[in-house]
Design an enzyme around this catalytic site. Structure first.
Site, PDB file in Angstrom:
ATOM      1  N   HIS A 168      52.611  73.693  13.167  1.00 61.42           N
ATOM      2  CA  HIS A 168      51.854  73.824  11.919  1.00 61.42           C
ATOM      3  C   HIS A 168      50.351  73.865  12.163  1.00 61.42           C
ATOM      4  O   HIS A 168      49.573  74.080  11.216  1.00 61.42           O
ATOM      5  CB  HIS A 168      52.203  72.674  10.975  1.00 61.42           C
ATOM      6  CG  HIS A 168      52.146  73.046   9.527  1.00 61.42           C
ATOM      7  ND1 HIS A 168      51.328  74.034   9.035  1.00 61.42           N
ATOM      8  CD2 HIS A 168      52.812  72.557   8.443  1.00 61.42           C
ATOM      9  CE1 HIS A 168      51.475  74.132   7.737  1.00 61.42           C
ATOM     10  NE2 HIS A 168      52.375  73.248   7.339  1.00 61.42           N
ATOM     11  N   ASP A 178      51.597  78.515   9.337  1.00 61.96           N
ATOM     12  CA  ASP A 178      51.800  77.894   8.032  1.00 61.96           C
ATOM     13  C   ASP A 178      53.241  78.103   7.570  1.00 61.96           C
ATOM     14  O   ASP A 178      53.944  78.990   8.057  1.00 61.96           O
ATOM     15  CB  ASP A 178      50.836  78.476   7.005  1.00 61.96           C
ATOM     16  CG  ASP A 178      49.389  78.085   7.275  1.00 61.96           C
ATOM     17  OD1 ASP A 178      49.178  77.012   7.889  1.00 61.96           O
ATOM     18  OD2 ASP A 178      48.474  78.844   6.897  1.00 61.96           O
TER      19      ASP A 178
END
Length: 455
Positions: free
Chosen positions: A428, A432
């Site tokens: 992450h 995304d």
């Protein structure tokens, strides 16, 4: 009388040493050219090393379990049977010191050399270590101290990232060299070892740490069996810990209707088998990934400091579970291969992994990984990212299940469909949730609407 030296081969550019894990021949055994002679383990691969010539194994210089630098003399093969018979059985000896290897001929391709009259082996340059020189009592660096700093590029990279002075770590490798396990252990113990800075400059603040990992000592009970980690198990354990510490892991799950793929397999599997190729679900999945990684470059990327590296090539690693551990051979430029080419490459790499025939190049430069625990019945899972990649796809069990489907007239019914779950763990820091889900949605569409023309 002709003797052939067998040297520790260099299994990849970044490999500086290898562990001789098992002798496949005994002293005095006859060997054939290219017959497996011994097994080695490195930070990259386990491999069987073949005999460079036919003859008799008359000297063993490195014993099982010893770790030595590449180009070290490992054994001697006598190609003259009469001379080999006269060779004393006492030819077996402990590992030759570096100077003994240096008095022999340079290695030819494949890690072997024929012994000419004694000559000096040209020294193989090693990249400079980022750690400062450690000095003896008179200010001069000793030979032992100099050797300790000549660690592998991987160890130096880890040291630079964590600002660790390699010279302060007790090494367990050859002649006290610091191995990857040594430096990872020191970091996990939370030992403070800042790299010294030049005089007149302010010391750099250490990088934030995830904190030391505590490994409690567990007492074995009567009847228990205590077994030390194999090298491949230790490497896997280290990589998993480092990956969890490095990447911000998140996992997304998608359900796939494989009924279209199942029908195509049924129609074409026999034709593929005639060409010696097993047409598996994994080949279809790899094909879908290859096409969509090009469309979603952030999933095919790597993180370097504060930069994102968008990989030009799409190289898909296929995790292979072995009796002795896990290894990930890599299909290079997978997006350029047809379904047939991918299926063949996956079959061949898997077989070479099981027979310990993989070369170092075949397990390097992966940009994305697929792991398939579904073959063991797993419904779904959250795999750990294979560093320095940013994503890994997990494939769950593929089986017939009831599913609600919508008929052409708009009414719903329950049908038997071939279904399975896929999951993707991603970093992450750079990927995304929307990026990951768009990639998985495109992969789902590619598998559920796979074109027959691509077979």
């Amino acid at each position: 009388m002709a003797r052939v030296d067998v040297l520790m081969p260099q299994m990849g550019e970044s490999i500086a040493e290898g562990t001789l894990s098992k002798w496949l021949k005994k002293l005095g055994d006859e060997v054939k050219r290219d017959e497996p002679l011994f097994e080695i383990s490195t930070d990259k691969v386990d491999a069987e090393i073949p005999a460079p010539n036919a003859g008799v194994l008359v000297e063993i210089k490195v014993q099982e379990g010893q770790t030595v630098p590449v180009q070290t003399l490992v054994a001697v093969i006598e190609t003259d049977k009469a001379a080999a018979t006269a060779a004393p059985a006492a030819a077996a000896s402990p590992a030759a010191p570096p100077v003994a290897a240096a008095q022999r001929a340079p290695a030819a391709p494949g890690g072997t050399a024929v012994s000419p009259p004694p000559q000096t082996l040209p020294s193989r340059p090693l990249p400079p270590s980022p750690a400062p020189a450690v000095r003896g009592g008179d200010g001069a660096e000793t030979a032992e101290e100099r050797l300790r700093r000549k660690s592998t590029p991987l160890v130096r990279k880890i040291a630079a990232e964590h600002q660790v002075d390699i010279s302060t770590i007790p090494g367990t490798g050859f002649a006290g060299r610091v191995t990857k396990q040594d430096i990872l252990g020191a970091i996990e113990r939370g030992v403070s070892m800042p790299v010294p800075t030049p005089a007149g400059t302010a010391p750099r603040s250490p990088l934030p740490s995830a904190g030391p990992v505590v490994h409690p000592v567990v007492e074995p009970w009567p009847g228990d069996r205590v077994e030390p980690f194999s090298k491949i198990r230790k490497i896997t354990a280290d990589h998993m810990i480092m990956s969890r510490r490095t990447s911000a892991h998140v996992t997304s799950f998608f359900e796939i209707d494989y009924s279209r793929v199942a029908e195509l397999r049924r129609k074409h599997k026999a034709a593929y088998a005639e060409r010696g190729v097993n047409l598996t679900y994994l080949a279809f999945i790899a094909k879908g990934c290859g096409e969509n990684l090009r469309k979603h470059p952030v999933v095919n990327a790597a993180v370097s400091g504060d930069n994102i590296i968008y990989r030009r090539d799409v190289n898909i690693g296929i995790a292979v579970a072995l009796d002795w551990g896990l290894i990930v051979p890599v299909v290079k430029r997978a997006d350029e291969l047809s379904l047939s080419g991918l299926a063949r490459a996956i079959n061949e790499l898997g077989e070479r992994a099981r027979t310990k025939k993989l070369s170092p190049d075949e397990i390097q430069r992966g940009t994305f990984t697929i792991t398939n625990p579904g073959v063991f019945g797993s419904f779904a899972g959250a795999p750990i990212i294979n560093q320095p990649q940013v994503a890994i796809l997990g494939v769950g069990a593929i089986e017939k299940r009831p599913k609600v489907v919508t008929l052409p007239d708009g009414t719903d019914t329950i049908a038997i469909r071939t279904m399975g779950m896929i999951s993707m763990s991603y970093d992450h820091r750079v990927v995304d949730g929307a990026d990951a889900d768009r990639f998985l949605a495109d992969l789902k569409r590619a598998l559920e609407d796979f074109p027959e023309g691509a077979i």
